[in-house]
Design a protein around this motif. Structure first.
Motif, PDB file in Angstrom:
ATOM      1  N   ALA A  46      16.413   9.068  -7.371  1.00 45.75           N
ATOM      2  CA  ALA A  46      15.372  10.131  -7.465  1.00 45.75           C
ATOM      3  C   ALA A  46      14.550  10.122  -8.730  1.00 45.75           C
ATOM      4  N   ARG A  47      15.328   9.837  -9.930  1.00 49.97           N
ATOM      5  CA  ARG A  47      14.793   9.979 -11.245  1.00 49.97           C
ATOM      6  C   ARG A  47      13.726   8.863 -11.483  1.00 49.97           C
ATOM      7  N   ARG A  48      14.087   7.678 -10.829  1.00 47.58           N
ATOM      8  CA  ARG A  48      13.233   6.386 -10.962  1.00 47.58           C
ATOM      9  C   ARG A  48      12.178   6.294 -10.078  1.00 47.58           C
ATOM     10  N   HIS A  49      12.463   6.950  -9.157  1.00 49.14           N
ATOM     11  CA  HIS A  49      11.239   7.072  -7.918  1.00 49.14           C
ATOM     12  C   HIS A  49      10.128   7.911  -8.484  1.00 49.14           C
ATOM     13  N   ALA A  50      10.614   9.313  -9.313  1.00 51.88           N
ATOM     14  CA  ALA A  50       9.400   9.858  -9.804  1.00 51.88           C
ATOM     15  C   ALA A  50       8.612   9.066 -10.904  1.00 51.88           C
ATOM     16  N   LEU A  51       9.286   8.259 -11.570  1.00 52.75           N
ATOM     17  CA  LEU A  51       8.363   7.657 -12.734  1.00 52.75           C
ATOM     18  C   LEU A  51       7.755   6.465 -12.008  1.00 52.75           C
ATOM     19  N   GLU A  52       8.171   5.885 -10.851  1.00 51.10           N
ATOM     20  CA  GLU A  52       7.600   4.901 -10.238  1.00 51.10           C
ATOM     21  C   GLU A  52       6.299   5.423  -9.569  1.00 51.10           C
ATOM     22  N   ARG A  53       6.276   6.619  -9.175  1.00 48.88           N
ATOM     23  CA  ARG A  53       5.146   7.373  -8.622  1.00 48.88           C
ATOM     24  C   ARG A  53       4.117   7.624  -9.660  1.00 48.88           C
ATOM     25  N   TRP A  54       4.728   7.992 -10.803  1.00 53.48           N
ATOM     26  CA  TRP A  54       3.714   8.131 -11.714  1.00 53.48           C
ATOM     27  C   TRP A  54       2.992   6.665 -12.188  1.00 53.48           C
ATOM     28  N   LEU A  55       3.747   5.606 -12.295  1.00 49.18           N
ATOM     29  CA  LEU A  55       3.307   4.368 -12.461  1.00 49.18           C
ATOM     30  C   LEU A  55       2.440   3.845 -11.514  1.00 49.18           C
ATOM     31  N   GLY A  56       2.718   4.168 -10.335  1.00 45.65           N
ATOM     32  CA  GLY A  56       1.885   3.904  -9.005  1.00 45.65           C
ATOM     33  C   GLY A  56       0.490   4.425  -9.139  1.00 45.65           C
ATOM     34  N   ARG A  57       0.273   5.747  -9.516  1.00 46.26           N
ATOM     35  CA  ARG A  57      -1.095   6.373  -9.633  1.00 46.26           C
ATOM     36  C   ARG A  57      -1.821   5.534 -10.739  1.00 46.26           C
ATOM     37  N   ARG A  58      -1.253   4.643 -11.698  1.00 47.11           N
ATOM     38  CA  ARG A  58      -1.985   4.249 -12.685  1.00 47.11           C
ATOM     39  C   ARG A  58      -2.160   2.917 -12.665  1.00 47.11           C
ATOM     40  N   THR A  59      -1.720   2.423 -11.430  1.00 46.61           N
ATOM     41  CA  THR A  59      -1.710   0.776 -11.264  1.00 46.61           C
ATOM     42  C   THR A  59      -2.738   0.523 -10.311  1.00 46.61           C
ATOM     43  N   ASP A  60      -3.453  -0.417 -10.090  1.00 49.52           N
ATOM     44  CA  ASP A  60      -4.378  -0.889  -9.474  1.00 49.52           C
ATOM     45  C   ASP A  60      -3.832  -1.431  -7.912  1.00 49.52           C
ATOM     46  N   ALA A  61      -2.829  -2.209  -8.071  1.00 45.31           N
ATOM     47  CA  ALA A  61      -2.168  -2.463  -6.814  1.00 45.31           C
ATOM     48  C   ALA A  61      -0.814  -2.826  -7.102  1.00 45.31           C
ATOM     49  N   VAL A  62       0.123  -2.379  -6.007  1.00 45.59           N
ATOM     50  CA  VAL A  62       1.504  -2.459  -6.288  1.00 45.59           C
ATOM     51  C   VAL A  62       1.795  -3.502  -4.998  1.00 45.59           C
ATOM     52  N   VAL A  63       2.419  -4.500  -5.317  1.00 43.40           N
ATOM     53  CA  VAL A  63       2.609  -5.594  -4.254  1.00 43.40           C
ATOM     54  C   VAL A  63       4.102  -5.564  -3.875  1.00 43.40           C
ATOM     55  N   GLY A  64       4.437  -5.689  -2.651  1.00 42.07           N
ATOM     56  CA  GLY A  64       5.839  -5.992  -2.262  1.00 42.07           C
ATOM     57  C   GLY A  64       5.710  -7.366  -1.469  1.00 42.07           C
TER      58      GLY A  64
END
Length: 384
Positions: free
Chosen positions: A129-147
């Motif tokens: 959960a702690r990492r996911h919160a940071l990843e959501r923050w990073l995602g909002r500041r990233t132009d594209a997140v690729v899987g």
């Protein structure tokens, strides 16, 4: 005729950011991207947390700069400043991060510089959960997140909570000219491991780490050898589990039938010497060597985890088995060992599968679209 990747007149300065450029799947992907995009509308360079390794030498020989950021243990605030200085000095237009911590530093260092940020996730993210919160923050500041697989892309949206409009699925791709059946390579490799024409060589090329579950493969091979004395197992790669895996093979009396080749640079030679490619992982994103093996027209036995079922059509281009199940794996191995015609048919279908959906050129074009801000053209790949 205009190159399909180079769609803009002016070159874009592109920086790949990763932990290192030592031998590994992500690292070879970065190398191939740098080679593939260089001179085609992009000026690539690489930055790593820790330098050294054969891939650095390859990049430097091709005049692609590799910067060592000398990361310290833990959170290195000064690294943000060093990376920011590098982005300015090289006038970077796009930074493409790989691995979780590289993503964090890419976002922090690029803020306010007008640099596009693209991040690639190579495996399903851990449920923290702690990492996911940071990843959501990073995602909002990233132009594209690729899987790299539909499974990974789905996890980014539904498990992590990243805005679906920012997530893209771009399957990995490989060089179809490099990875193909080559009789001369096959003969040389088999001679080097003492495998004659009658031997059935099963093989894997992967880091010797727990997630690859080589223990399951060795256990399965022990069962195969009892019914098929001509079988051989080739394990290429290195890592922290090597000692315990060699011990497992010795204790099972498999020394004469199992070869530990160590870290290899010429994967195409290894693959060409095999009859069946094995992937025993407990988790995967989209395994590059699996694609390379299929491009080499090898039948594959792979665990039904992560992105593997997106690549291997069960009983069409290979056989899928449950993870951590040596008996099921052994049965699949024996089925192929006893049926050369089936091996050939599965291998041919695998080659066609990679040609149709996993070429390096297609992958480069998709990422080029992201680098240039043409996000809308990428989701169509999900239907492939």
């Amino acid at each position: 005729m205009e190159n399909p990747v180079a769609t803009q007149a002016a070159s874009r300065r592109l920086l790949f950011l990763n932990h290192s450029m030592r031998m590994g799947g992500i690292e070879t992907m970065i190398r191939d991207f740098a080679f593939g995009l260089s001179g085609r509308g992009f000026e690539p360079s690489v930055a790593v947390f820790s330098g050294g390794g054969p891939l650095v030498e390859q990049l430097s020989a091709s005049h692609i700069a590799v910067a060592d950021l000398h990361k310290r243990e833990g959170l290195d605030v000064r690294l943000v400043l060093r990376l920011r200085k590098l982005l300015r000095a090289q006038r970077i237009d796009v930074v493409h991060s790989h691995n979780y911590s590289a993503w964090l530093y890419a976002v922090l260092a690029s803020r306010g510089l007008g640099v596009r940020v693209v991040h690639t996730e190579h495996s399903r993210v851990q449920p923290l959960a702690r990492r996911h919160a940071l990843e959501r923050w990073l995602g909002r500041r990233t132009d594209a997140v690729v899987g790299v697989s539909a499974d990974v892309a789905h996890s980014l949206v539904h498990d992590v909570g990243i805005d679906a409009h920012r997530v893209r699925f771009i399957p990995n791709g490989i060089d179809l000219r490099r990875y193909r059946p080559q009789a001369d390579l096959r003969e040389a490799l088999r001679r080097s491991i003492g495998a004659d024409d009658e031997a059935i060589v099963f093989g894997i090329v992967a880091r010797l780490v727990p997630v690859k579950s080589h223990r399951t493969l060795i256990d399965a091979f022990q069962r195969v050898l009892q019914a098929c004395p001509a079988a051989r197992l080739l394990i290429a790669g290195d890592g922290p589990c090597r000692g315990e895996l060699e011990l497992q093979a010795r204790q099972a009396g498999l020394e004469a039938a199992v070869t530990f080749a160590g870290e290899v640079k010429d994967t195409e030679r290894m693959l060409n010497g095999m009859d069946v490619y094995m992937l025993s992982s407990t988790d995967e994103g989209m395994n590059l060597t699996l694609l390379e093996a299929m491009a080499t027209a090898l039948p594959v036995v792979a665990t039904a985890v992560g992105g593997n079922p997106e690549v291997v059509a069960d009983k069409v281009s290979g056989l899928l088995v449950p993870p951590l199940d040596p008996q099921a794996m052994a049965e699949a191995m024996l089925a192929l060992a006893r049926d050369p015609q089936r091996r050939a048919a599965l291998g041919a279908q695998g080659r066609r599968r990679v040609e149709d959906g996993f070429s390096q050129e297609r992958t480069l074009q998709a990422y080029a679209a992201l680098y240039e801000g043409r996000l809308g053209v990428v989701p169509a790949l999900a239907a492939a």
